[in-house]
Design an enzyme around this catalytic site. Structure first.
Site, PDB file in Angstrom:
ATOM      1  N   TYR A  33       0.830  -1.199   0.000  1.00  0.00           N
ATOM      2  CA  TYR A  33       0.000   0.000   0.000  1.00  0.00           C
ATOM      3  C   TYR A  33       0.866   1.251   0.000  1.00  0.00           C
ATOM      4  O   TYR A  33       2.085   1.177   0.208  1.00  0.00           O
ATOM      5  CB  TYR A  33      -0.951   0.000   1.203  1.00  0.00           C
ATOM      6  CG  TYR A  33      -0.303   0.324   2.534  1.00  0.00           C
ATOM      7  CD1 TYR A  33       0.516  -0.596   3.184  1.00  0.00           C
ATOM      8  CD2 TYR A  33      -0.496   1.560   3.149  1.00  0.00           C
ATOM      9  CE1 TYR A  33       1.110  -0.294   4.408  1.00  0.00           C
ATOM     10  CE2 TYR A  33       0.091   1.867   4.368  1.00  0.00           C
ATOM     11  CZ  TYR A  33       0.888   0.933   4.992  1.00  0.00           C
ATOM     12  OH  TYR A  33       1.488   1.245   6.188  1.00  0.00           O
ATOM     13  N   LYS A 147       6.466  -2.070   1.879  1.00  0.00           N
ATOM     14  CA  LYS A 147       5.315  -1.485   2.584  1.00  0.00           C
ATOM     15  C   LYS A 147       4.105  -2.406   2.433  1.00  0.00           C
ATOM     16  O   LYS A 147       3.173  -2.129   1.672  1.00  0.00           O
ATOM     17  CB  LYS A 147       5.043  -0.078   2.032  1.00  0.00           C
ATOM     18  CG  LYS A 147       4.186   0.785   2.951  1.00  0.00           C
ATOM     19  CD  LYS A 147       4.285   2.233   2.510  1.00  0.00           C
ATOM     20  CE  LYS A 147       3.261   3.129   3.169  1.00  0.00           C
ATOM     21  NZ  LYS A 147       3.320   3.181   4.621  1.00  0.00           N
ATOM     22  N   GLU A 179      12.083   1.950  14.496  1.00  0.00           N
ATOM     23  CA  GLU A 179      11.248   3.082  14.060  1.00  0.00           C
ATOM     24  C   GLU A 179       9.978   3.098  14.896  1.00  0.00           C
ATOM     25  O   GLU A 179       9.805   2.277  15.798  1.00  0.00           O
ATOM     26  CB  GLU A 179      10.934   2.962  12.559  1.00  0.00           C
ATOM     27  CG  GLU A 179      10.199   1.679  12.197  1.00  0.00           C
ATOM     28  CD  GLU A 179      10.019   1.468  10.696  1.00  0.00           C
ATOM     29  OE1 GLU A 179       9.930   2.450   9.945  1.00  0.00           O
ATOM     30  OE2 GLU A 179       9.949   0.289  10.294  1.00  0.00           O
ATOM     31  N   LEU A 204      11.054   1.044   7.268  1.00  0.00           N
ATOM     32  CA  LEU A 204      10.482   1.562   6.029  1.00  0.00           C
ATOM     33  C   LEU A 204      11.275   2.790   5.593  1.00  0.00           C
ATOM     34  O   LEU A 204      11.640   3.621   6.429  1.00  0.00           O
ATOM     35  CB  LEU A 204       9.010   1.953   6.239  1.00  0.00           C
ATOM     36  CG  LEU A 204       8.327   2.375   4.941  1.00  0.00           C
ATOM     37  CD1 LEU A 204       8.072   1.172   4.042  1.00  0.00           C
ATOM     38  CD2 LEU A 204       7.034   3.109   5.212  1.00  0.00           C
TER      39      LEU A 204
HETATM   40  N1  PMP Z   1       7.681   3.588   9.135  1.00  0.00           N
HETATM   41  C1  PMP Z   1       6.532   2.898   9.131  1.00  0.00           C
HETATM   42  C2  PMP Z   1       6.513   1.546   9.751  1.00  0.00           C
HETATM   43  C3  PMP Z   1       5.372   3.448   8.559  1.00  0.00           C
HETATM   44  O1  PMP Z   1       4.221   2.749   8.542  1.00  0.00           O
HETATM   45  C4  PMP Z   1       5.435   4.759   8.005  1.00  0.00           C
HETATM   46  C5  PMP Z   1       4.214   5.423   7.425  1.00  0.00           C
HETATM   47  N2  PMP Z   1       3.649   4.711   6.401  1.00  0.00           N
HETATM   48  C6  PMP Z   1       6.656   5.439   8.031  1.00  0.00           C
HETATM   49  C7  PMP Z   1       7.766   4.826   8.603  1.00  0.00           C
HETATM   50  C8  PMP Z   1       6.798   6.828   7.454  1.00  0.00           C
HETATM   51  O2  PMP Z   1       6.860   6.772   6.058  1.00  0.00           O
HETATM   52  P1  PMP Z   1       6.364   7.999   5.151  1.00  0.00           P
HETATM   53  O3  PMP Z   1       7.144   9.194   5.596  1.00  0.00           O
HETATM   54  O4  PMP Z   1       6.709   7.588   3.786  1.00  0.00           O
HETATM   55  O5  PMP Z   1       4.906   8.144   5.410  1.00  0.00           O
END
Ligand code: PMP
Length: 284
Positions: A33, A147, A179, A204
């Site tokens: 996603y 993701k 994270e 991620l």
């Molecule tokens: N880490 C994880 C596990 C996440 O789910 C997200 C948000 N989708 C992020 C980091 C932040 O990523 P982004 O800045 O691309 O939204």
């Protein structure tokens, strides 16, 4: 009022949108996603989100059932039909449907679903007040760079954090923070260094993280991409999270210890301003 959503080639009222019970997204979490933020009716840093979607799909060998241009057109059509000024567009692609079997068949037709969500006022109040975060073991799989929709460990962690009186959890593996449950984790040391974990399969590759690191210099910070410990978080001058929906949000306590003076710090505020400027310039 019912939203218009998109499912496999059709724009439909949300109550009429249907996916097979044999969809591998439903049975095996076999899907990926993306979430792009909508500001002023347009998308923030959307090309980067679509590029990450393509990478996630590639890692799982799931073909995208349309072109990237068509996907972008669907995003914009949903913003228009739902008249969204501030919110997000969610995209999900799963491997497709067939009788339940661990070993999937080649050539399945992937399922494509998109819907919009409106942005609540809560997001901005978080930036004012800051988040209280607790540590929890990272029990997720080892390909966090993809993701996928397998978000149960993240949901469980968030639920437990709330039950424990906090707003969110930072996940810990082998003594280091990986994270947040749905965001990237960062600290700022007392000598003006922005410390953030380096990219690998352990986290991620946040689109907001990347943009914020590029703005650090302008905020007077030097960047160090390395792992950091829970003790370093407690000793930090400031801490913050980044995500497409939260932008840059301050973390004001960690496992019950106030970070800095327990209020959102000046570097975090500056990074948030710089990021919002960047986001506005990136609109498409
Ligand atoms: N880490 C994880 C596990 C996440 O789910 C997200 C948000 N989708 C992020 C980091 C932040 O990523 P982004 O800045 O691309 O939204």
């Amino acid at each position: 009022m019912s939203r218009t959503v998109y499912v496999n080639g059709e724009f439909l009222p949300e109550e009429d949108a249907k996916i097979s019970i044999f969809d591998r997204g439903f049975l095996f979490a076999d899907g990926v996603y993306e979430v792009s933020t909508i500001l002023d009716g347009k998308l923030v840093d959307n090309a980067a989100h679509l590029a990450r979607l393509q990478r996630s799909l590639g890692e799982l060998a799931i073909p995208l059932p349309c072109t990237m241009e068509e996907l972008e057109a669907i995003q914009h059509e949903l913003i228009k039909r739902n008249n969204i000024d501030a919110g997000s567009v969610y995209i999900q692609v799963t491997r497709g449907a067939e009788d339940r079997n661990f070993l999937w068949s080649e050539g399945l037709k992937p399922s494509l679903v998109l819907f919009t969500q409106t942005r609540g006022a809560k997001m901005d109040s978080v930036a004012e007040v800051g988040l209280n975060v607790v540590s929890q073991p990272d029990i997720r799989w080892q390909r966090r760079d993809i993701k996928t929709v397998a978000l149960l460990p993240a949901s469980m962690a968030k639920k437990k954090a709330i039950a424990d009186g906090a707003n969110d959890a930072w996940l810990v593996e082998d003594g280091f923070i990986t994270e947040g449950t749905s965001n990237n984790a960062h600290i700022i040391t007392r000598d003006g260094k922005l410390i953030t974990r380096a990219l690998s399969n352990k986290i991620l590759h946040g689109i907001t993280r990347k943009a914020v690191l590029a703005l650090a210099d302008e905020a007077g910070l030097t960047v160090e991409e390395r792992s950091f410990t829970p003790d370093e978080v407690k000793a930090a001058a400031e801490a913050f999270v980044t995500s497409a929906t939260m932008f840059v949000a301050p973390v004001v306590s960690f496992d019950g210890t106030a970070i800095g003076d327990g209020k959102p710090g000046p570097f975090t505020k500056r990074l948030r301003e710089l990021y919002i400027d960047f986001a506005k310039k990136s609109l498409s």
